[in-house]
Design an enzyme around this catalytic site. Structure first.
Site, PDB file in Angstrom:
ATOM      1  CG  ASP A 159      28.865 -33.130  -2.631  1.00  0.00           C
ATOM      2  OD1 ASP A 159      28.141 -32.640  -1.746  1.00  0.00           O
ATOM      3  OD2 ASP A 159      28.810 -34.336  -2.969  1.00  0.00           O
ATOM      4  CE  LYS A 185      31.021 -36.084   0.724  1.00  0.00           C
ATOM      5  NZ  LYS A 185      30.220 -35.938  -0.505  1.00  0.00           N
ATOM      6  CG  ASP A 239      42.284 -23.395   1.806  1.00  0.00           C
ATOM      7  OD1 ASP A 239      42.610 -22.201   1.681  1.00  0.00           O
ATOM      8  OD2 ASP A 239      42.852 -24.328   1.202  1.00  0.00           O
ATOM      9  CG  ASP A 288      41.542 -19.636  -3.077  1.00  0.00           C
ATOM     10  OD1 ASP A 288      41.620 -18.897  -2.072  1.00  0.00           O
ATOM     11  OD2 ASP A 288      42.526 -19.937  -3.785  1.00  0.00           O
ATOM     12  CE1 TYR A 329      43.194 -26.756   5.794  1.00  0.00           C
ATOM     13  CE2 TYR A 329      45.080 -25.305   6.124  1.00  0.00           C
ATOM     14  CZ  TYR A 329      44.036 -25.742   5.348  1.00  0.00           C
ATOM     15  OH  TYR A 329      43.815 -25.167   4.128  1.00  0.00           O
TER      16      TYR A 329
END
Ligand code: NAD
Ligand code: IPM
Ligand code: MN
Length: 356
Positions: free
Chosen positions: A223, A191, A247, A251, A141
Protein backbone atom coordinates in the site's frame (compact mmCIF):
# COMPACT_ATOMS: atom_id res chain seq x y z
CA UNK A 1 21.25 -14.30 -37.31
CA UNK A 2 18.18 -16.21 -38.40
CA UNK A 3 15.49 -16.27 -35.69
CA UNK A 4 12.00 -17.78 -35.64
CA UNK A 5 9.39 -15.61 -33.97
CA UNK A 6 5.92 -16.88 -33.06
CA UNK A 7 3.55 -13.94 -33.43
CA UNK A 8 0.26 -13.96 -31.48
CA UNK A 9 -1.67 -10.78 -32.38
CA UNK A 10 -4.76 -11.65 -30.30
CA UNK A 11 -7.64 -9.21 -29.90
CA UNK A 12 -8.63 -5.54 -29.99
CA UNK A 13 -5.62 -3.32 -30.64
CA UNK A 14 -3.34 -6.38 -30.42
CA UNK A 15 -3.10 -6.87 -34.21
CA UNK A 16 -2.63 -3.12 -34.82
CA UNK A 17 0.28 -2.70 -32.41
CA UNK A 18 1.80 -6.01 -33.60
CA UNK A 19 1.86 -4.65 -37.16
CA UNK A 20 3.86 -1.65 -35.99
CA UNK A 21 6.25 -3.75 -33.94
CA UNK A 22 6.76 -6.16 -36.83
CA UNK A 23 7.61 -3.37 -39.25
CA UNK A 24 10.21 -1.94 -36.91
CA UNK A 25 11.60 -5.43 -36.33
CA UNK A 26 12.00 -5.93 -40.07
CA UNK A 27 13.67 -2.53 -40.32
CA UNK A 28 16.21 -3.68 -37.70
CA UNK A 29 16.68 -6.94 -39.59
CA UNK A 30 17.45 -5.02 -42.78
CA UNK A 31 19.84 -2.63 -41.07
CA UNK A 32 21.80 -5.30 -39.19
CA UNK A 33 21.50 -8.12 -41.77
CA UNK A 34 19.40 -10.50 -39.72
CA UNK A 35 16.44 -12.59 -40.77
CA UNK A 36 13.40 -12.80 -38.52
CA UNK A 37 11.02 -15.51 -39.73
CA UNK A 38 7.63 -14.67 -38.33
CA UNK A 39 4.71 -17.12 -38.14
CA UNK A 40 1.31 -16.00 -36.87
CA UNK A 41 -0.77 -18.12 -34.48
CA UNK A 42 -4.11 -17.94 -32.68
CA UNK A 43 -4.67 -16.91 -29.06
CA UNK A 44 -7.41 -15.31 -26.95
CA UNK A 45 -10.78 -14.31 -28.31
CA UNK A 46 -9.58 -14.74 -31.89
CA UNK A 47 -8.76 -18.38 -31.08
CA UNK A 48 -12.10 -18.90 -29.31
CA UNK A 49 -13.91 -17.63 -32.41
CA UNK A 50 -11.83 -19.76 -34.79
CA UNK A 51 -11.43 -23.04 -32.92
CA UNK A 52 -13.43 -22.76 -29.69
CA UNK A 53 -10.58 -22.45 -27.16
CA UNK A 54 -8.30 -19.59 -26.06
CA UNK A 55 -4.99 -21.45 -26.38
CA UNK A 56 -5.02 -24.15 -29.08
CA UNK A 57 -2.43 -26.93 -28.71
CA UNK A 58 -0.96 -25.93 -32.09
CA UNK A 59 -0.16 -22.47 -30.70
CA UNK A 60 1.62 -23.88 -27.65
CA UNK A 61 3.62 -26.23 -29.84
CA UNK A 62 4.62 -23.43 -32.22
CA UNK A 63 5.64 -21.17 -29.31
CA UNK A 64 7.75 -23.88 -27.70
CA UNK A 65 9.53 -24.43 -30.99
CA UNK A 66 10.20 -20.73 -31.66
CA UNK A 67 13.20 -18.64 -30.57
CA UNK A 68 10.87 -16.01 -29.10
CA UNK A 69 7.15 -15.34 -28.75
CA UNK A 70 5.61 -11.93 -29.40
CA UNK A 71 2.06 -11.17 -28.26
CA UNK A 72 -0.29 -8.22 -28.81
CA UNK A 73 -3.17 -8.39 -26.33
CA UNK A 74 -6.13 -10.62 -25.50
CA UNK A 75 -9.65 -10.09 -24.27
CA UNK A 76 -12.67 -7.93 -24.88
CA UNK A 77 -16.33 -7.48 -23.94
CA UNK A 78 -17.44 -10.06 -26.53
CA UNK A 79 -15.92 -12.88 -24.50
CA UNK A 80 -16.47 -11.55 -20.97
CA UNK A 81 -19.42 -13.79 -20.14
CA UNK A 82 -17.68 -17.08 -21.02
CA UNK A 83 -16.83 -19.51 -18.20
CA UNK A 84 -13.37 -18.92 -16.60
CA UNK A 85 -11.59 -21.74 -18.42
CA UNK A 86 -12.70 -20.46 -21.81
CA UNK A 87 -11.95 -16.76 -21.40
CA UNK A 88 -9.29 -15.14 -23.63
CA UNK A 89 -7.24 -14.17 -20.54
CA UNK A 90 -7.02 -17.84 -19.61
CA UNK A 91 -5.19 -18.45 -22.88
CA UNK A 92 -2.51 -15.91 -21.95
CA UNK A 93 -2.14 -17.25 -18.39
CA UNK A 94 -1.86 -20.81 -19.68
CA UNK A 95 0.77 -19.74 -22.23
CA UNK A 96 2.88 -18.09 -19.51
CA UNK A 97 2.68 -21.29 -17.50
CA UNK A 98 3.39 -23.50 -20.52
CA UNK A 99 6.53 -21.51 -21.33
CA UNK A 100 7.50 -21.37 -17.65
CA UNK A 101 8.27 -17.64 -17.89
CA UNK A 102 8.19 -16.83 -14.18
CA UNK A 103 10.02 -13.51 -14.36
CA UNK A 104 8.21 -10.57 -15.92
CA UNK A 105 10.28 -7.42 -16.52
CA UNK A 106 8.23 -4.24 -16.78
CA UNK A 107 10.43 -1.16 -17.11
CA UNK A 108 8.81 2.25 -16.74
CA UNK A 109 10.48 5.60 -16.98
CA UNK A 110 9.79 9.26 -17.42
CA UNK A 111 10.77 9.92 -21.02
CA UNK A 112 12.28 13.41 -21.23
CA UNK A 113 10.23 14.03 -24.39
CA UNK A 114 6.97 13.19 -22.57
CA UNK A 115 7.37 14.95 -19.22
CA UNK A 116 4.30 17.07 -19.86
CA UNK A 117 2.16 14.02 -20.58
CA UNK A 118 2.62 12.64 -17.07
CA UNK A 119 -0.17 13.37 -14.59
CA UNK A 120 2.65 13.95 -12.08
CA UNK A 121 4.42 17.30 -11.85
CA UNK A 122 7.62 17.37 -13.94
CA UNK A 123 9.81 17.91 -10.89
CA UNK A 124 8.29 14.80 -9.24
CA UNK A 125 8.52 12.49 -12.24
CA UNK A 126 11.78 13.69 -13.83
CA UNK A 127 14.52 11.08 -13.69
CA UNK A 128 12.18 8.25 -12.68
CA UNK A 129 13.37 4.92 -14.09
CA UNK A 130 12.05 1.80 -12.40
CA UNK A 131 12.32 -1.85 -13.39
CA UNK A 132 9.36 -3.73 -12.00
CA UNK A 133 10.19 -7.42 -11.65
CA UNK A 134 6.89 -9.23 -11.35
CA UNK A 135 6.65 -12.90 -10.45
CA UNK A 136 4.47 -14.27 -13.24
CA UNK A 137 3.50 -17.90 -12.76
CA UNK A 138 2.45 -18.14 -9.10
CA UNK A 139 0.34 -16.53 -6.40
CA UNK A 140 -3.43 -16.12 -6.45
CA UNK A 141 -3.40 -16.25 -10.27
CA UNK A 142 -2.64 -19.96 -10.25
CA UNK A 143 -3.03 -21.37 -6.71
CA UNK A 144 -5.45 -24.24 -6.12
CA UNK A 145 -8.14 -24.78 -4.96
CA UNK A 146 -10.12 -22.06 -6.67
CA UNK A 147 -13.69 -21.75 -7.78
CA UNK A 148 -17.21 -21.19 -6.61
CA UNK A 149 -19.58 -23.04 -4.37
CA UNK A 150 -22.37 -22.13 -2.06
CA UNK A 151 -22.30 -22.05 1.68
CA UNK A 152 -25.45 -21.62 3.75
CA UNK A 153 -27.37 -20.77 0.62
CA UNK A 154 -24.98 -17.98 -0.34
CA UNK A 155 -22.77 -17.94 -3.44
CA UNK A 156 -19.14 -18.06 -2.45
CA UNK A 157 -15.99 -17.61 -4.54
CA UNK A 158 -12.39 -18.33 -3.58
CA UNK A 159 -8.86 -18.74 -4.82
CA UNK A 160 -5.64 -19.73 -3.14
CA UNK A 161 -2.72 -17.38 -2.90
CA UNK A 162 0.28 -19.63 -2.54
CA UNK A 163 4.05 -19.41 -3.04
CA UNK A 164 6.76 -21.91 -2.29
CA UNK A 165 10.31 -20.89 -1.50
CA UNK A 166 11.67 -22.01 -4.86
CA UNK A 167 9.21 -19.81 -6.74
CA UNK A 168 10.26 -16.80 -4.67
CA UNK A 169 14.01 -17.46 -4.69
CA UNK A 170 14.36 -17.87 -8.47
CA UNK A 171 12.64 -14.58 -9.35
CA UNK A 172 14.43 -12.75 -6.51
CA UNK A 173 17.77 -14.01 -7.81
CA UNK A 174 17.03 -12.59 -11.27
CA UNK A 175 15.90 -9.26 -9.76
CA UNK A 176 19.16 -8.90 -7.80
CA UNK A 177 21.15 -9.78 -10.92
CA UNK A 178 19.32 -7.07 -12.87
CA UNK A 179 19.96 -4.54 -10.08
CA UNK A 180 23.70 -5.18 -10.48
CA UNK A 181 23.49 -3.73 -13.97
CA UNK A 182 21.52 -0.72 -12.75
CA UNK A 183 21.73 1.35 -9.56
CA UNK A 184 22.12 -1.68 -7.24
CA UNK A 185 18.92 -1.18 -5.26
CA UNK A 186 16.06 -3.65 -4.83
CA UNK A 187 12.79 -2.73 -3.15
CA UNK A 188 10.85 -5.91 -2.39
CA UNK A 189 7.15 -5.16 -2.16
CA UNK A 190 4.81 -7.35 -0.13
CA UNK A 191 1.98 -7.31 2.42
CA UNK A 192 3.91 -9.02 5.21
CA UNK A 193 1.83 -7.31 7.89
CA UNK A 194 -1.18 -9.37 6.80
CA UNK A 195 -0.39 -12.18 4.35
CA UNK A 196 1.35 -15.46 5.15
CA UNK A 197 2.69 -15.70 1.59
CA UNK A 198 4.23 -12.25 2.01
CA UNK A 199 5.99 -13.26 5.20
CA UNK A 200 7.59 -16.20 3.39
CA UNK A 201 8.34 -13.87 0.46
CA UNK A 202 10.25 -11.48 2.74
CA UNK A 203 12.14 -14.32 4.44
CA UNK A 204 13.30 -15.87 1.18
CA UNK A 205 14.19 -12.52 -0.42
CA UNK A 206 16.43 -11.81 2.61
CA UNK A 207 18.13 -15.19 2.15
CA UNK A 208 18.78 -14.56 -1.55
CA UNK A 209 20.07 -11.07 -0.75
CA UNK A 210 23.00 -12.59 1.17
CA UNK A 211 24.50 -13.64 -2.16
CA UNK A 212 24.29 -10.04 -3.40
CA UNK A 213 26.00 -7.96 -0.68
CA UNK A 214 26.71 -5.22 -3.22
CA UNK A 215 22.96 -4.67 -3.80
CA UNK A 216 21.00 -2.64 -1.28
CA UNK A 217 17.74 -4.32 -0.24
CA UNK A 218 14.72 -2.68 1.33
CA UNK A 219 11.23 -4.01 2.00
CA UNK A 220 8.06 -2.03 1.61
CA UNK A 221 4.39 -2.84 2.13
CA UNK A 222 2.42 -2.71 -1.09
CA UNK A 223 0.00 0.00 0.00
CA UNK A 224 2.72 2.48 0.85
CA UNK A 225 4.79 1.36 -2.16
CA UNK A 226 1.84 2.32 -4.37
CA UNK A 227 1.84 5.74 -2.76
CA UNK A 228 5.59 6.11 -3.19
CA UNK A 229 5.31 5.26 -6.89
CA UNK A 230 3.26 8.46 -7.27
CA UNK A 231 4.98 10.69 -4.72
CA UNK A 232 8.62 9.74 -5.24
CA UNK A 233 8.89 7.53 -8.34
CA UNK A 234 12.55 8.44 -8.89
CA UNK A 235 13.46 6.80 -5.56
CA UNK A 236 12.96 3.28 -7.03
CA UNK A 237 15.48 1.25 -8.97
CA UNK A 238 14.34 -2.41 -9.12
CA UNK A 239 10.91 -3.12 -7.63
CA UNK A 240 10.48 -6.85 -6.98
CA UNK A 241 7.02 -8.18 -6.21
CA UNK A 242 4.52 -11.03 -6.53
CA UNK A 243 2.17 -11.64 -9.43
CA UNK A 244 -0.97 -9.74 -8.38
CA UNK A 245 0.80 -6.74 -6.83
CA UNK A 246 3.04 -6.54 -9.91
CA UNK A 247 0.03 -6.49 -12.24
CA UNK A 248 -1.46 -3.54 -10.41
CA UNK A 249 1.72 -1.56 -9.78
CA UNK A 250 2.89 -1.94 -13.38
CA UNK A 251 -0.28 -0.29 -14.73
CA UNK A 252 0.11 2.40 -12.09
CA UNK A 253 3.64 2.97 -13.38
CA UNK A 254 2.02 4.31 -16.57
CA UNK A 255 1.94 7.61 -14.70
CA UNK A 256 5.71 7.87 -15.29
CA UNK A 257 5.72 8.07 -19.10
CA UNK A 258 2.16 9.43 -19.07
CA UNK A 259 0.48 6.53 -20.89
CA UNK A 260 0.22 2.76 -20.59
CA UNK A 261 0.81 2.77 -24.35
CA UNK A 262 4.53 3.29 -23.71
CA UNK A 263 5.09 0.34 -21.37
CA UNK A 264 6.80 -2.83 -22.66
CA UNK A 265 7.40 -6.17 -21.00
CA UNK A 266 9.55 -9.27 -21.26
CA UNK A 267 8.74 -12.58 -19.59
CA UNK A 268 11.70 -14.88 -19.17
CA UNK A 269 13.34 -17.30 -16.80
CA UNK A 270 12.79 -20.81 -18.08
CA UNK A 271 15.71 -20.95 -20.48
CA UNK A 272 13.37 -21.61 -23.42
CA UNK A 273 11.69 -18.98 -25.59
CA UNK A 274 10.69 -15.78 -23.80
CA UNK A 275 7.32 -14.05 -24.17
CA UNK A 276 7.30 -10.38 -25.15
CA UNK A 277 4.17 -8.23 -24.94
CA UNK A 278 3.16 -4.68 -24.13
CA UNK A 279 1.75 -4.11 -20.63
CA UNK A 280 -1.54 -2.71 -21.92
CA UNK A 281 -4.63 -4.71 -22.83
CA UNK A 282 -6.77 -4.95 -25.93
CA UNK A 283 -8.22 -1.43 -25.43
CA UNK A 284 -11.66 -2.19 -26.93
CA UNK A 285 -12.57 1.51 -26.69
CA UNK A 286 -10.08 2.46 -29.43
CA UNK A 287 -9.63 -0.82 -31.32
CA UNK A 288 -9.74 -0.68 -35.11
CA UNK A 289 -9.43 3.10 -35.27
CA UNK A 290 -5.70 3.53 -35.97
CA UNK A 291 -5.38 5.32 -32.62
CA UNK A 292 -3.41 2.88 -30.48
CA UNK A 293 0.10 3.76 -29.41
CA UNK A 294 2.37 1.07 -30.89
CA UNK A 295 5.37 2.20 -28.81
CA UNK A 296 4.76 -0.29 -25.97
CA UNK A 297 4.76 -3.09 -28.55
CA UNK A 298 7.79 -1.70 -30.39
CA UNK A 299 9.70 -1.40 -27.11
CA UNK A 300 8.63 -4.98 -26.28
CA UNK A 301 10.17 -6.03 -29.58
CA UNK A 302 13.36 -4.26 -28.45
CA UNK A 303 13.20 -6.28 -25.21
CA UNK A 304 12.80 -9.40 -27.36
CA UNK A 305 15.99 -8.50 -29.22
CA UNK A 306 17.86 -7.94 -25.94
CA UNK A 307 16.50 -10.65 -23.62
CA UNK A 308 15.23 -13.19 -26.15
CA UNK A 309 17.78 -13.09 -28.95
CA UNK A 310 20.85 -11.54 -27.30
CA UNK A 311 20.93 -8.62 -29.76
CA UNK A 312 21.79 -5.70 -27.45
CA UNK A 313 22.98 -3.25 -30.08
CA UNK A 314 19.86 -3.85 -32.17
CA UNK A 315 17.64 -3.39 -29.10
CA UNK A 316 19.27 -0.05 -28.36
CA UNK A 317 18.83 1.05 -31.95
CA UNK A 318 15.10 0.37 -31.72
CA UNK A 319 14.76 2.15 -28.36
CA UNK A 320 16.75 5.13 -29.61
CA UNK A 321 14.47 5.32 -32.64
CA UNK A 322 11.34 5.51 -30.46
CA UNK A 323 12.99 8.14 -28.29
CA UNK A 324 14.00 10.20 -31.33
CA UNK A 325 10.50 10.03 -32.82
CA UNK A 326 8.95 11.19 -29.53
CA UNK A 327 11.58 13.90 -29.14
CA UNK A 328 10.74 15.02 -32.68
CA UNK A 329 7.17 15.67 -31.54
CA UNK A 330 5.46 12.70 -33.22
CA UNK A 331 3.01 11.10 -30.77
CA UNK A 332 -0.29 9.26 -30.62
CA UNK A 333 -3.42 10.66 -28.98
CA UNK A 334 -2.89 8.95 -25.62
CA UNK A 335 0.14 11.18 -25.03
CA UNK A 336 -1.47 14.37 -26.30
CA UNK A 337 -4.67 14.68 -28.35
CA UNK A 338 -3.52 17.74 -30.29
CA UNK A 339 -1.83 16.97 -33.62
CA UNK A 340 -1.80 13.26 -32.84
CA UNK A 341 -0.37 10.73 -35.27
CA UNK A 342 -2.14 7.45 -35.96
CA UNK A 343 -0.76 4.01 -35.09
CA UNK A 344 0.55 3.47 -38.61
CA UNK A 345 2.04 6.93 -38.92
CA UNK A 346 3.91 6.59 -35.61
CA UNK A 347 5.28 3.15 -36.52
CA UNK A 348 6.35 4.42 -39.95
CA UNK A 349 8.26 7.26 -38.28
CA UNK A 350 10.12 4.74 -36.10
CA UNK A 351 10.89 2.61 -39.17
CA UNK A 352 12.35 5.66 -40.97
CA UNK A 353 14.45 6.47 -37.91
CA UNK A 354 15.85 2.91 -37.78
CA UNK A 355 16.60 2.89 -41.51
CA UNK A 356 18.60 6.10 -40.89
P1 NAD B 1 -6.48 -1.66 -21.41
O1 NAD B 1 -5.03 -1.60 -21.10
O2 NAD B 1 -6.87 -2.45 -22.59
O3 NAD B 1 -7.05 -0.19 -21.56
C1 NAD B 1 -7.02 0.78 -20.50
C2 NAD B 1 -7.07 2.19 -21.10
O4 NAD B 1 -5.82 2.48 -21.71
C3 NAD B 1 -8.12 2.36 -22.20
O5 NAD B 1 -8.64 3.65 -22.13
C4 NAD B 1 -7.32 2.21 -23.48
O6 NAD B 1 -7.84 2.87 -24.58
C5 NAD B 1 -5.99 2.77 -23.08
N1 NAD B 1 -4.89 2.12 -23.83
C6 NAD B 1 -4.41 0.88 -23.63
N2 NAD B 1 -3.43 0.62 -24.50
C7 NAD B 1 -3.28 1.70 -25.27
C8 NAD B 1 -2.44 2.02 -26.36
N3 NAD B 1 -1.51 1.16 -26.84
N4 NAD B 1 -2.55 3.23 -26.93
C9 NAD B 1 -3.45 4.13 -26.46
N5 NAD B 1 -4.29 3.88 -25.44
C10 NAD B 1 -4.20 2.67 -24.85
O7 NAD B 1 -7.19 -2.23 -20.08
P2 NAD B 1 -8.73 -2.65 -19.83
O8 NAD B 1 -9.63 -1.71 -20.55
O9 NAD B 1 -8.84 -2.80 -18.39
O10 NAD B 1 -8.86 -4.09 -20.47
C11 NAD B 1 -9.41 -4.35 -21.77
C12 NAD B 1 -9.25 -5.83 -22.09
O11 NAD B 1 -7.88 -6.16 -22.22
C13 NAD B 1 -9.81 -6.76 -21.00
O12 NAD B 1 -10.44 -7.83 -21.66
C14 NAD B 1 -8.57 -7.26 -20.28
O13 NAD B 1 -8.71 -8.54 -19.73
C15 NAD B 1 -7.56 -7.28 -21.41
N6 NAD B 1 -6.17 -7.15 -20.98
C16 NAD B 1 -5.26 -7.90 -21.68
C17 NAD B 1 -3.91 -7.75 -21.42
C18 NAD B 1 -2.95 -8.56 -22.20
O14 NAD B 1 -3.32 -9.17 -23.17
N7 NAD B 1 -1.69 -8.59 -21.84
C19 NAD B 1 -3.48 -6.82 -20.46
C20 NAD B 1 -4.44 -6.06 -19.79
C21 NAD B 1 -5.78 -6.23 -20.07
C1 IPM C 1 -1.27 -8.15 -17.81
C2 IPM C 1 -2.75 -8.49 -17.88
C3 IPM C 1 -2.98 -9.96 -17.59
C4 IPM C 1 -2.55 -10.22 -16.15
C5 IPM C 1 -4.41 -10.48 -17.82
C6 IPM C 1 -4.92 -10.11 -19.17
C7 IPM C 1 -4.48 -11.95 -17.62
O1 IPM C 1 -3.48 -7.66 -17.05
O2 IPM C 1 -0.48 -8.79 -18.53
O3 IPM C 1 -0.91 -7.24 -17.07
O4 IPM C 1 -3.33 -10.00 -15.22
O5 IPM C 1 -1.40 -10.65 -15.96
MN1 MN D 1 -2.32 -6.02 -16.20
Amino acid sequence: MIANVALLPGDGIGPEVCDGALQTLQAVAARFSHEFRVQTHLIGGAAIDAVGEPLPAATVEACRGADAVFLGAVGGPRWDSLPPARRPEKGLLALRRALGVFCNLRPARAWPACLRASPLRPEVVAGADVMIVRELTGGAYFGEPRGRDSAQGRRRAFETGSYDEHEIARVARLAFGIARHRRRKVCSVDKANVLETSRLWREVVCEVARDFPDVQLEHQLVDSAAMRLCFAPASFDVLLTENLFGDILSDQAACLPGTVGLLPSASVGAGGPGLFEPVHGSAPDIAGRDMANPAGAILSAAMMLRHGLGLEQEARCMEAAVEAVLAGGVHTADLRPAKAAGTREFAAAVVREIAG
